[in-house]
Design a protein around this motif. Sequence first.
Motif, PDB file in Angstrom:
ATOM      1  N   ARG A   1      52.816  72.877  65.891  1.00 18.44           N
ATOM      2  CA  ARG A   1      54.084  73.383  65.358  1.00 18.44           C
ATOM      3  C   ARG A   1      55.267  72.573  65.892  1.00 18.44           C
ATOM      4  N   GLN A   2      55.242  72.275  67.175  1.00 15.02           N
ATOM      5  CA  GLN A   2      56.344  71.518  67.772  1.00 15.02           C
ATOM      6  C   GLN A   2      56.401  70.104  67.201  1.00 15.02           C
ATOM      7  N   CYS A   3      55.268  69.462  67.079  1.00 17.83           N
ATOM      8  CA  CYS A   3      55.233  68.093  66.533  1.00 17.83           C
ATOM      9  C   CYS A   3      55.630  68.075  65.060  1.00 17.83           C
ATOM     10  N   TYR A   4      55.159  69.058  64.306  1.00 18.25           N
ATOM     11  CA  TYR A   4      55.389  69.090  62.861  1.00 18.25           C
ATOM     12  C   TYR A   4      56.869  69.326  62.546  1.00 18.25           C
ATOM     13  N   ILE A   5      57.478  70.292  63.228  1.00 15.95           N
ATOM     14  CA  ILE A   5      58.875  70.603  62.929  1.00 15.95           C
ATOM     15  C   ILE A   5      59.789  69.458  63.361  1.00 15.95           C
ATOM     16  N   LEU A   6      59.454  68.790  64.472  1.00 18.30           N
ATOM     17  CA  LEU A   6      60.267  67.665  64.926  1.00 18.30           C
ATOM     18  C   LEU A   6      60.048  66.438  64.045  1.00 18.30           C
ATOM     19  N   CYS A   7      58.846  66.302  63.500  1.00 21.03           N
ATOM     20  CA  CYS A   7      58.576  65.221  62.547  1.00 21.03           C
ATOM     21  C   CYS A   7      59.415  65.416  61.283  1.00 21.03           C
ATOM     22  N   LEU A   8      59.491  66.650  60.794  1.00 20.88           N
ATOM     23  CA  LEU A   8      60.315  66.946  59.625  1.00 20.88           C
ATOM     24  C   LEU A   8      61.797  66.759  59.931  1.00 20.88           C
ATOM     25  N   PHE A   9      62.197  67.066  61.156  1.00 24.64           N
ATOM     26  CA  PHE A   9      63.573  66.794  61.572  1.00 24.64           C
ATOM     27  C   PHE A   9      63.857  65.299  61.487  1.00 24.64           C
ATOM     28  N   ALA A  10      62.905  64.490  61.960  1.00 27.02           N
ATOM     29  CA  ALA A  10      63.073  63.029  61.941  1.00 27.02           C
ATOM     30  C   ALA A  10      63.102  62.475  60.525  1.00 27.02           C
ATOM     31  N   CYS A  11      62.481  63.182  59.579  1.00 22.51           N
ATOM     32  CA  CYS A  11      62.482  62.724  58.181  1.00 22.51           C
ATOM     33  C   CYS A  11      63.889  62.713  57.594  1.00 22.51           C
TER      34      CYS A  11
ATOM     35  N   ILE B   1      66.556  61.564  59.303  1.00 17.74           N
ATOM     36  CA  ILE B   1      67.354  60.564  59.999  1.00 17.74           C
ATOM     37  C   ILE B   1      67.153  59.196  59.351  1.00 17.74           C
ATOM     38  N   SER B   2      68.237  58.509  59.079  1.00 16.29           N
ATOM     39  CA  SER B   2      68.168  57.208  58.412  1.00 16.29           C
ATOM     40  C   SER B   2      67.291  56.225  59.182  1.00 16.29           C
ATOM     41  N   PHE B   3      66.478  55.471  58.436  1.00 16.70           N
ATOM     42  CA  PHE B   3      65.538  54.468  58.936  1.00 16.70           C
ATOM     43  C   PHE B   3      64.341  55.080  59.663  1.00 16.70           C
ATOM     44  N   ILE B   4      64.588  56.011  60.554  1.00 19.00           N
ATOM     45  CA  ILE B   4      63.470  56.661  61.230  1.00 19.00           C
ATOM     46  C   ILE B   4      62.595  57.388  60.222  1.00 19.00           C
ATOM     47  N   HIS B   5      63.193  57.772  59.090  1.00 15.35           N
ATOM     48  CA  HIS B   5      62.462  58.563  58.101  1.00 15.35           C
ATOM     49  C   HIS B   5      61.256  57.826  57.527  1.00 15.35           C
ATOM     50  N   PHE B   6      61.272  56.496  57.536  1.00 17.02           N
ATOM     51  CA  PHE B   6      60.125  55.738  57.029  1.00 17.02           C
ATOM     52  C   PHE B   6      58.871  56.052  57.861  1.00 17.02           C
ATOM     53  N   ALA B   7      59.003  55.906  59.171  1.00 16.60           N
ATOM     54  CA  ALA B   7      57.878  56.199  60.067  1.00 16.60           C
ATOM     55  C   ALA B   7      57.563  57.688  60.081  1.00 16.60           C
TER      56      ALA B   7
ATOM     57  N   GLU C   1      78.978  59.433  48.897  1.00 20.05           N
ATOM     58  CA  GLU C   1      79.641  60.108  47.781  1.00 20.05           C
ATOM     59  C   GLU C   1      80.848  60.917  48.274  1.00 20.05           C
ATOM     60  N   ASN C   2      81.683  60.265  49.096  1.00 17.97           N
ATOM     61  CA  ASN C   2      82.940  60.829  49.597  1.00 17.97           C
ATOM     62  C   ASN C   2      82.739  61.973  50.605  1.00 17.97           C
ATOM     63  N   ARG C   3      81.518  62.114  51.127  1.00 20.93           N
ATOM     64  CA  ARG C   3      81.239  63.189  52.095  1.00 20.93           C
ATOM     65  C   ARG C   3      80.621  62.579  53.346  1.00 20.93           C
ATOM     66  N   PHE C   4      80.907  63.194  54.487  1.00 17.85           N
ATOM     67  CA  PHE C   4      80.368  62.701  55.753  1.00 17.85           C
ATOM     68  C   PHE C   4      78.871  63.003  55.820  1.00 17.85           C
ATOM     69  N   THR C   5      78.068  61.960  56.087  1.00 16.17           N
ATOM     70  CA  THR C   5      76.637  62.153  56.234  1.00 16.17           C
ATOM     71  C   THR C   5      76.128  61.630  57.566  1.00 16.17           C
ATOM     72  N   GLY C   6      76.974  60.860  58.282  1.00 11.34           N
ATOM     73  CA  GLY C   6      76.586  60.367  59.600  1.00 11.34           C
ATOM     74  C   GLY C   6      75.343  59.502  59.560  1.00 11.34           C
ATOM     75  N   LEU C   7      74.419  59.758  60.472  1.00 12.58           N
ATOM     76  CA  LEU C   7      73.179  58.992  60.547  1.00 12.58           C
ATOM     77  C   LEU C   7      72.049  59.676  59.789  1.00 12.58           C
ATOM     78  N   PHE C   8      72.383  60.688  58.999  1.00 12.36           N
ATOM     79  CA  PHE C   8      71.368  61.419  58.255  1.00 12.36           C
ATOM     80  C   PHE C   8      71.317  60.956  56.799  1.00 12.36           C
ATOM     81  N   MET C   9      70.273  61.353  56.108  1.00  5.93           N
ATOM     82  CA  MET C   9      70.015  60.841  54.770  1.00  5.93           C
ATOM     83  C   MET C   9      70.910  61.463  53.705  1.00  5.93           C
ATOM     84  N   ASN C  10      71.327  62.694  53.914  1.00  4.46           N
ATOM     85  CA  ASN C  10      72.004  63.423  52.852  1.00  4.46           C
ATOM     86  C   ASN C  10      72.983  64.431  53.471  1.00  4.46           C
TER      87      ASN C  10
END
Length: 481
Positions: A15-25, A27-33, A158-167
């Motif tokens: 559960r800990q690995c899975y939820i943190l993996c989805l969190f990483a999905c 994050i820009s660039f990290i989402h590939f791995a 698209e005129n909105r703050f997204t930071g280092l995240f994908m969306n």
Amino acid sequence: MIKLKKALLSRSLFRQCYILCLFACNISFIHFAAYVALALMVVWGTFLVVYYEITKRTSLKTRYGFWLIAFLLSSVVTMLIHMLDNALINFVFILHLAICFFIFYSVHTEKGLNFRRELYNIARIIVYASTILGGIGLALLVLGVDFEVLNIRFIIYENRFTGLFMNPNQLGFITVASVFCCHMLTKKDFIELSGCRRISRIWLACCLAVNSISLLLCDSNGALVLIIGYAFFFVVYMMFGTESKFNVKQILVRSGACILAGLVIVSSMFLLRTVCQLGFAQLIKTKQSITTDVTDPDQPEEPGVTFEHENKNVDSGRFILWQQGGEMFLSHPVLGIGKGNIYEYGNRMFENGVKFSDHYGDLAPVLTDFHNGYLTILVCSGAVGFILFCIFGIRFFASTTRHVLRDEKLQHSVFPCMYSFLCGYVIYSFIEVTLLFNLMFTVLFFWLILGYTSCFLTKNIPDHPIAHVKILGMTFRKTLF
């Protein structure tokens, strides 16, 4: 070898690995791995579901598990009916459902588990990660950094703050989840019973500040609804959950106070968002004008970012999307079409396909959704699946509400926090991708909190005596119904 086997059989570690993996999905660039790791995680999770179903009969011990089993079976029937249409994708979604139900939600069936320590570990990592990533994103925003690499737009999307995240919408949910985790980590009772050390107040203050600003700048209406719902239902708990008995006058006065508090919360949040967006927009505009004067006075001034939706419609295009969902439901109203068929059936039924599906690129067959968790279930699982899921949800929330309003000792625990978050999520689900089917952080985080809430119901609060009922050769506890 023994340690490896123990780790592979650990549902808590998964559960800990899975939820943190989805969190990483997110994050820009990290989402590939992260997506590669996610595929392996699904295999691991499927193994755990099968293993513990054979050895422990987890589904039969799960609170209200009868309705979840029935929903899962109806989804299998839907997949078989549409066997010729994306059967593999629909099968993966069924595995995802099994992981949600019998690994995340059924955490209360695991004897001897310190679920508070598990929750503490996840909450701490989310707080640290969101604060660091959000802080970097805000720093780059102030410095005027804005660029695009591999079709990934940094800082402003698209005129909105997204930071280092994908969306921006993903960022919005993560900021609310971080504030929620920050709130739980302030609970003394939670820290002591988890057996862990208290997080520094400086870290918690930074988390609250960074994520609050990010939430206001990303202009996610869904995330704003979620945080408003969380705050409002926590106020309701503080009014009615801290005492066990009320007279009519007290009920009326406190109900009025809750309504007034709700109006204040809503108006304050929208006012804060407007002020924050105007302030940062002016800051960036001022910096751009100074830079232009220094480098080239004749250079034309670029239009500044305002942190507002480019789509000015109140619904942001959702009304058309929901109308399409209604038409697709009417085409297969009983058992639905299956999540993996939304994109393809949309192309068959509508000239331009399902609205917004073109935003997902090659992942459109998997990610296309109606931005309404309930409508998505209705279309994908039909009236049968929708009714089964609603029975489970109503039974669970009715039981949770009775307990949270009955025991005044709970005010020092994280139980009211989780209850308030789940209530806010129920409203949030009307306008965002939530509840089921999608392999996303927004979905699994809901089932994670649902599971920890069930631990309070089954392990910390005395329940009624249990009777056993046999149906089709399977034995269920009476409380499952």
